[in-house]
Design a protein around this motif. Sequence first.
Motif, PDB file in Angstrom:
ATOM      1  N   GLY A  28       0.791  -1.221   0.000  1.00 61.24           N
ATOM      2  CA  GLY A  28       0.000   0.000   0.000  1.00 61.24           C
ATOM      3  C   GLY A  28       0.820   1.267   0.000  1.00 61.24           C
ATOM      4  O   GLY A  28       0.280   2.351  -0.211  1.00 61.24           O
ATOM      5  N   GLN A  29       2.126   1.160   0.222  1.00 59.44           N
ATOM      6  CA  GLN A  29       2.983   2.343   0.275  1.00 59.44           C
ATOM      7  C   GLN A  29       3.404   2.743  -1.136  1.00 59.44           C
ATOM      8  O   GLN A  29       3.832   1.900  -1.925  1.00 59.44           O
ATOM      9  N   PRO A  30       3.260   4.033  -1.510  1.00 61.03           N
ATOM     10  CA  PRO A  30       3.723   4.456  -2.836  1.00 61.03           C
ATOM     11  C   PRO A  30       5.208   4.163  -3.020  1.00 61.03           C
ATOM     12  O   PRO A  30       6.006   4.338  -2.100  1.00 61.03           O
ATOM     13  N   PRO A  31       5.623   3.702  -4.205  1.00 59.79           N
ATOM     14  CA  PRO A  31       7.050   3.417  -4.432  1.00 59.79           C
ATOM     15  C   PRO A  31       7.883   4.690  -4.414  1.00 59.79           C
ATOM     16  O   PRO A  31       7.390   5.786  -4.714  1.00 59.79           O
ATOM     17  N   PHE A  32       9.140   4.527  -4.058  1.00 58.02           N
ATOM     18  CA  PHE A  32      10.092   5.649  -4.018  1.00 58.02           C
ATOM     19  C   PHE A  32      11.341   5.211  -4.759  1.00 58.02           C
ATOM     20  O   PHE A  32      11.982   4.240  -4.396  1.00 58.02           O
ATOM     21  N   ARG A  33      11.657   5.906  -5.838  1.00 53.89           N
ATOM     22  CA  ARG A  33      12.819   5.596  -6.662  1.00 53.89           C
ATOM     23  C   ARG A  33      13.767   6.784  -6.639  1.00 53.89           C
ATOM     24  O   ARG A  33      13.358   7.927  -6.831  1.00 53.89           O
ATOM     25  N   ALA A  34      15.057   6.501  -6.407  1.00 53.13           N
ATOM     26  CA  ALA A  34      16.081   7.547  -6.355  1.00 53.13           C
ATOM     27  C   ALA A  34      17.295   7.095  -7.160  1.00 53.13           C
ATOM     28  O   ALA A  34      18.307   6.684  -6.592  1.00 53.13           O
ATOM     29  N   PRO A  35      17.228   7.165  -8.490  1.00 51.19           N
ATOM     30  CA  PRO A  35      18.341   6.689  -9.323  1.00 51.19           C
ATOM     31  C   PRO A  35      19.551   7.609  -9.227  1.00 51.19           C
ATOM     32  O   PRO A  35      19.436   8.805  -8.946  1.00 51.19           O
ATOM     33  N   HIS A  36      20.737   7.046  -9.516  1.00 50.21           N
ATOM     34  CA  HIS A  36      21.980   7.819  -9.533  1.00 50.21           C
ATOM     35  C   HIS A  36      22.016   8.715 -10.761  1.00 50.21           C
ATOM     36  O   HIS A  36      21.426   8.395 -11.797  1.00 50.21           O
ATOM     37  N   HIS A  37      22.736   9.834 -10.649  1.00 51.79           N
ATOM     38  CA  HIS A  37      22.729  10.802 -11.745  1.00 51.79           C
ATOM     39  C   HIS A  37      23.474  10.317 -12.988  1.00 51.79           C
ATOM     40  O   HIS A  37      23.431  10.972 -14.033  1.00 51.79           O
ATOM     41  N   SER A  38      24.135   9.176 -12.917  1.00 51.43           N
ATOM     42  CA  SER A  38      24.852   8.661 -14.080  1.00 51.43           C
ATOM     43  C   SER A  38      23.976   7.801 -14.992  1.00 51.43           C
ATOM     44  O   SER A  38      24.463   7.298 -16.007  1.00 51.43           O
ATOM     45  N   LEU A  39      22.704   7.620 -14.676  1.00 54.68           N
ATOM     46  CA  LEU A  39      21.881   6.712 -15.471  1.00 54.68           C
ATOM     47  C   LEU A  39      21.632   7.276 -16.866  1.00 54.68           C
ATOM     48  O   LEU A  39      21.677   8.482 -17.103  1.00 54.68           O
ATOM     49  N   SER A  40      21.347   6.380 -17.804  1.00 51.64           N
ATOM     50  CA  SER A  40      21.151   6.730 -19.201  1.00 51.64           C
ATOM     51  C   SER A  40      19.671   6.997 -19.482  1.00 51.64           C
ATOM     52  O   SER A  40      18.799   6.760 -18.631  1.00 51.64           O
ATOM     53  N   VAL A  41      19.387   7.446 -20.701  1.00 47.24           N
ATOM     54  CA  VAL A  41      17.996   7.685 -21.093  1.00 47.24           C
ATOM     55  C   VAL A  41      17.171   6.401 -21.034  1.00 47.24           C
ATOM     56  O   VAL A  41      16.073   6.400 -20.449  1.00 47.24           O
ATOM     57  N   PRO A  42      17.634   5.257 -21.616  1.00 49.88           N
ATOM     58  CA  PRO A  42      16.830   4.028 -21.493  1.00 49.88           C
ATOM     59  C   PRO A  42      16.614   3.587 -20.048  1.00 49.88           C
ATOM     60  O   PRO A  42      15.565   3.032 -19.722  1.00 49.88           O
ATOM     61  N   ALA A  43      17.619   3.821 -19.189  1.00 54.14           N
ATOM     62  CA  ALA A  43      17.436   3.431 -17.784  1.00 54.14           C
ATOM     63  C   ALA A  43      16.385   4.292 -17.100  1.00 54.14           C
ATOM     64  O   ALA A  43      15.705   3.829 -16.177  1.00 54.14           O
ATOM     65  N   LEU A  44      16.227   5.533 -17.557  1.00 53.49           N
ATOM     66  CA  LEU A  44      15.254   6.429 -16.930  1.00 53.49           C
ATOM     67  C   LEU A  44      13.852   6.219 -17.499  1.00 53.49           C
ATOM     68  O   LEU A  44      12.894   6.042 -16.735  1.00 53.49           O
ATOM     69  N   VAL A  45      13.710   6.225 -18.811  1.00 53.29           N
ATOM     70  CA  VAL A  45      12.377   6.156 -19.414  1.00 53.29           C
ATOM     71  C   VAL A  45      12.024   4.774 -19.930  1.00 53.29           C
ATOM     72  O   VAL A  45      10.870   4.524 -20.281  1.00 53.29           O
TER      73      VAL A  45
END
Length: 512
Positions: free
Chosen positions: A280-297
């Motif tokens: 029931g808890q909303p997910p929380f995602r905190a990716p590292h700033h080095s991630l690529s476009v495919p990793a983000l979207v």
Amino acid sequence: MSLAVLASRALSGAHAHVVRVETHLGPGLPGFNVVGLPDAGVRESRERVRAAIINSGFEFPAGRITVNLSPADLPKESGRFDLPIALGLLLASGQLPGPPSAGDAGGKPPAMPASESILARLVLAGELSLTGALTPVTAPLLIALGVARDQPDATLVLPAGSAEQAAWVPGLRVLSARSLADVAAHITGAHALPDAVPAPWPEPPPVPCLSDVRGQPAARRALEVAAAGGHSLLMVGPPGAGKSMLAQRLPGLLPPLSRTQALEAAAVAALAGHAQAPAGQPPFRAPHHSLSVPALVGGGTHPRPGEISLAHHGVLFLDELPEFNRRTLESLREPLETGRVLISRAMRTARFPARFQLVAAMNPCPCGWRGHPARACACTPDQVARYAGRVSGPLLDRIDLHLRLPPVAPEDLDGPPGEASPAVRERVLACRGRQLERQDKPNAALAGAELDCHCALDESGRELLRQAMRRLRGSARVLHRTLRVARTIADLEGAERLGARHVAQAVQYRAE
């Protein structure tokens, strides 16, 4: 009979499409062909199905076998079609009773045997081992959600292990099978498959409490407004001001996910390869700033969801915002507006949900100390401008709340704790309840005529907003987002109509 038609599901993005598995057994030289845009995993089912049928005590039919996975323009992947293909072969070869052909009974309409009524309601998915045992399939929750949406009266048959996850979907009957022989016995009526027993609904994990944050009353208020209206938030402040702490405590202020929302979030996580139980808890995602476009979207040869989809119905936190690649940040612009992401490839197009709440944090300059009362900034004006310019204006326009955090005073660190998350969450829930009763959506999702209807201003508020937009030189998008924030501030107060004081507070969150 020489033709059998069964139902299954194929995954495309975050959707489970209906697939007709048509199995034909005809005369001619022995052969086994699978058509309908199968990938290597589906084509290899020929060997798995052959061994599984023999090792389950049946005979593999001799003749020309053609399996058509319809529709032909939808790519098919994985081994989930093994089970319907194997059953189709047993039906087509007469080893299992199936519906009679049209020419039976002297041209009269054939009577429907019990097995036909059973087959008409079944949706089958499962990968076969060479022994005939069924192994778990990918994304059973996604398959179950699709069946419940499109065929609520159908019965879903899945391998044990996958069926218990699919049984979380309310209103859908799910049967658990351990082998091809078990499913065959169910069709003949010799032995019914058991209904899958859903695993216990997991308790939400503990989240950090807002009382851990000392000082920063303006930031705490902004976080409450963001939670109440579903607004995106940008925090700018020196190192140690509490930006990350505040962001990590936002999920504890948000309303709990409904059962459907929790299942959708868990299904998307399973697509990305994360074994995540719905909560029931909303997910929380905190990716590292080095991630690529495919990793983000999302992306890849076989498209998979990215971080914005893993944050569906939750929070995406981007710390050190200017350190992200410029192209990566720009890819957020469309999903922030539409709540979904479309990934196009030469052979397929995949859609993933991305209804997330963005929280971003950044320093005021490269060294982080610009404007600090006790630390000197070593950055030149050009360095500061280049640093700020890494985040484009169009992206900043799409963030509702802009907040500057001062450094925390030493006396605040030694002071009493602030208000705890449960108390703030109660106000957020009451505010969200007003929004859902009035417009059936959070204020952050208001658009077009809804703004005119639900965000009407009195004369003083309208004039104040005009002056603020002239001073800030804001776009139409900024004006609309300011109106949404003002509506949330009014809802927190329980006010029906927007006034100058609500607009004034909302404008403060747009000051650069």
